[in-house]
Design a protein around this motif. Structure first.
Motif, PDB file in Angstrom:
ATOM      1  N   UNK A  45       0.839  -1.193   0.000  1.00 28.86           N
ATOM      2  CA  UNK A  45       0.000   0.000   0.000  1.00 28.86           C
ATOM      3  C   UNK A  45       0.881   1.253   0.000  1.00 28.86           C
ATOM      4  N   UNK A  46       0.354   2.339  -0.540  1.00 31.75           N
ATOM      5  CA  UNK A  46       1.095   3.589  -0.562  1.00 31.75           C
ATOM      6  C   UNK A  46       0.167   4.752  -0.259  1.00 31.75           C
ATOM      7  N   UNK A  47       0.750   5.825   0.209  1.00 29.13           N
ATOM      8  CA  UNK A  47      -0.004   7.035   0.520  1.00 29.13           C
ATOM      9  C   UNK A  47       0.878   8.236   0.211  1.00 29.13           C
ATOM     10  N   UNK A  48       0.235   9.344  -0.080  1.00 30.71           N
ATOM     11  CA  UNK A  48       0.963  10.560  -0.414  1.00 30.71           C
ATOM     12  C   UNK A  48       1.133  11.424   0.821  1.00 30.71           C
ATOM     13  N   UNK A  49       2.352  11.787   1.122  1.00 23.94           N
ATOM     14  CA  UNK A  49       2.599  12.717   2.205  1.00 23.94           C
ATOM     15  C   UNK A  49       2.417  14.150   1.745  1.00 23.94           C
ATOM     16  N   UNK A  50       2.648  15.104   2.621  1.00 24.54           N
ATOM     17  CA  UNK A  50       2.513  16.509   2.222  1.00 24.54           C
ATOM     18  C   UNK A  50       3.626  16.924   1.272  1.00 24.54           C
ATOM     19  N   UNK A  51       3.407  17.996   0.541  1.00 24.01           N
ATOM     20  CA  UNK A  51       4.450  18.545  -0.321  1.00 24.01           C
ATOM     21  C   UNK A  51       5.097  19.741   0.378  1.00 24.01           C
ATOM     22  N   UNK A  52       6.355  20.011   0.005  1.00 26.55           N
ATOM     23  CA  UNK A  52       7.108  21.096   0.607  1.00 26.55           C
ATOM     24  C   UNK A  52       7.779  21.909  -0.491  1.00 26.55           C
ATOM     25  N   UNK A  53       8.040  23.200  -0.233  1.00 22.65           N
ATOM     26  CA  UNK A  53       8.743  24.014  -1.231  1.00 22.65           C
ATOM     27  C   UNK A  53      10.114  23.426  -1.566  1.00 22.65           C
ATOM     28  N   UNK A  54      10.525  23.567  -2.809  1.00 23.49           N
ATOM     29  CA  UNK A  54      11.769  22.966  -3.268  1.00 23.49           C
ATOM     30  C   UNK A  54      13.004  23.442  -2.536  1.00 23.49           C
ATOM     31  N   UNK A  55      12.975  24.665  -2.028  1.00 29.75           N
ATOM     32  CA  UNK A  55      14.141  25.200  -1.333  1.00 29.75           C
ATOM     33  C   UNK A  55      14.124  24.917   0.164  1.00 29.75           C
ATOM     34  N   UNK A  56      13.132  24.155   0.640  1.00 28.72           N
ATOM     35  CA  UNK A  56      13.001  23.902   2.080  1.00 28.72           C
ATOM     36  C   UNK A  56      13.293  22.440   2.411  1.00 28.72           C
ATOM     37  N   UNK A  57      14.556  22.034   2.167  1.00 28.05           N
ATOM     38  CA  UNK A  57      14.944  20.659   2.493  1.00 28.05           C
ATOM     39  C   UNK A  57      14.838  20.396   3.982  1.00 28.05           C
ATOM     40  N   UNK A  58      15.000  21.434   4.813  1.00 23.79           N
ATOM     41  CA  UNK A  58      14.932  21.267   6.265  1.00 23.79           C
ATOM     42  C   UNK A  58      13.542  20.801   6.690  1.00 23.79           C
ATOM     43  N   UNK A  59      12.491  21.344   6.066  1.00 28.41           N
ATOM     44  CA  UNK A  59      11.129  20.931   6.413  1.00 28.41           C
ATOM     45  C   UNK A  59      10.881  19.484   6.007  1.00 28.41           C
ATOM     46  N   UNK A  60      11.417  19.091   4.856  1.00 33.33           N
ATOM     47  CA  UNK A  60      11.287  17.699   4.414  1.00 33.33           C
ATOM     48  C   UNK A  60      11.968  16.767   5.415  1.00 33.33           C
ATOM     49  N   UNK A  61      13.170  17.117   5.826  1.00 31.40           N
ATOM     50  CA  UNK A  61      13.923  16.283   6.771  1.00 31.40           C
ATOM     51  C   UNK A  61      13.194  16.161   8.093  1.00 31.40           C
ATOM     52  N   UNK A  62      12.579  17.252   8.569  1.00 29.85           N
ATOM     53  CA  UNK A  62      11.841  17.200   9.832  1.00 29.85           C
ATOM     54  C   UNK A  62      10.654  16.242   9.729  1.00 29.85           C
ATOM     55  N   UNK A  63       9.973  16.264   8.574  1.00 31.83           N
ATOM     56  CA  UNK A  63       8.842  15.352   8.375  1.00 31.83           C
ATOM     57  C   UNK A  63       9.314  13.912   8.326  1.00 31.83           C
ATOM     58  N   UNK A  64      10.421  13.660   7.620  1.00 29.12           N
ATOM     59  CA  UNK A  64      10.957  12.299   7.530  1.00 29.12           C
ATOM     60  C   UNK A  64      11.370  11.804   8.915  1.00 29.12           C
ATOM     61  N   UNK A  65      11.965  12.677   9.721  1.00 29.47           N
ATOM     62  CA  UNK A  65      12.363  12.284  11.078  1.00 29.47           C
ATOM     63  C   UNK A  65      11.151  11.938  11.918  1.00 29.47           C
ATOM     64  N   UNK A  66      10.081  12.705  11.770  1.00 27.85           N
ATOM     65  CA  UNK A  66       8.835  12.409  12.491  1.00 27.85           C
ATOM     66  C   UNK A  66       8.285  11.052  12.065  1.00 27.85           C
ATOM     67  N   UNK A  67       8.305  10.801  10.765  1.00 29.30           N
ATOM     68  CA  UNK A  67       7.846   9.499  10.260  1.00 29.30           C
ATOM     69  C   UNK A  67       8.719   8.374  10.802  1.00 29.30           C
TER      70      UNK A  67
END
Length: 301
Positions: free
Chosen positions: A262-284
């Motif tokens: 199964x798969x699901x779509x997570x939220x999207x983040x602005x391309x220049x905001x790698x820090x926000x992506x990393x924070x979400x991945x860490x939470x996951x």
């Protein structure tokens, strides 16, 4: 003497229309060309210009000027004029004027004249950084700097040149790939991402970063929860990549996978905001099931 506008027009063609080239002394010509041209199909000399008395300028065609009521304006029209002959005429008049029509977007690079084998060298800050060659209906771009030096096909000449410039910027440390930026951000949480790719027919490469829910020093095996991360530019088709520098118009995409198909779509983040992506991945990574449940809820909302 550099004839950057002429070289670019001859390479890209004029898309069925015409382009004007202003000389350093104020004289002008209008040209028509197919892509990867060795000859201009038409060259119109504006008042004040006289064609050289050479075989290259032997095919004068005043009939079309008469047909379009332009003959009285003092212009002369020639067909099938070699690009090299037009370049020589421009150089005789001091080269290209700094002020040209704004019909071509400004670029940091310039192209060398077409070689006998069809190669256009790409130059940046006086240095040759790669080459472009016409291949069927596409432009094959090959950088001479960078870690991969992969060749890719592009529909547009400027897109091909932009790829070569991008690789030169990365090699020189003026830019970094999105994969590098996100890995740096994930490292702050003690997480490691692994690059994956899929090469499509035609050479197009899809690339992403994968993170597993267990020991991230190992590549995700698919039997446990994992996620894939990539970005794309919503204004530029269905791109899937982490291999180029991020732009403000990009959006990071996160795909969550359960490990059971199964798969699901997570939220999207602005391309220049790698820090926000990393924070979400860490939470996951701390609680994959909770993040999965939230993603499913958001998809059903």
């Amino acid at each position: 003497m550099t004839t950057a506008r002429l070289n670019r027009i001859a390479a890209a063609g004029t898309e069925g229309g015409y382009r004007r080239i202003r000389f350093a002394d104020g004289c002008m010509i209008t040209v028509e060309a197919q892509p990867d041209a060795t000859e201009f199909t038409e060259v119109a000399l504006w008042p004040g210009l006289t064609a050289p008395s050479t075989d290259a300028w032997a095919n004068e065609d005043q009939w079309e000027l008469n047909l379009t009521d332009q003959a009285g304006e003092g212009r002369s029209l020639f067909v099938d004029v070699p690009v090299d002959a037009v370049r020589a005429l421009i150089e005789e008049h001091g080269g290209e004027h700094a002020d040209q029509d704004e019909d071509l977007p400004a670029t940091r690079h310039h192209l060398s004249p077409r070689s006998a084998t069809g190669i256009y060298r790409v130059h940046l800050d006086g240095e040759a950084i790669g080459r472009i060659i016409r291949h069927d209906d596409y432009w094959l771009a090959t950088p001479s700097r960078g870690e991969s030096r992969r060749s890719f096909d592009y529909d547009e000449l400027d897109e091909a040149a932009a790829y070569v410039v991008q690789e030169a910027d990365i090699a020189a440390g003026r830019a970094t790939r999105a994969a590098h930026d996100l890995r740096q951000a994930l490292a702050l949480y003690g997480l490691t991402a692994h690059r994956g790719e899929d090469v499509l027919i035609g050479g197009c490469v899809l690339s992403w970063l994968g993170v597993g829910s267990g020991d991230t020093s190992r590549e995700p095996d698919g039997d446990k929860a994992y996620l894939n991360i990539y970005f794309s530019d919503p204004t530029d088709g269905d791109e899937v990549t982490v291999d180029r520098p991020a732009r403000a118009s990009d959006q990071w995409v996160i795909e969550l996978n359960s490990g059971t198909g199964d798969s699901a779509q997570g939220p999207s983040f602005p391309g220049l905001d790698a820090a926000a992506v990393a924070a979400y991945v860490a939470q996951w990574h701390r609680d994959p099931q909770a993040v999965w449940n939230n993603a499913e809820t958001q998809q059903l909302a």
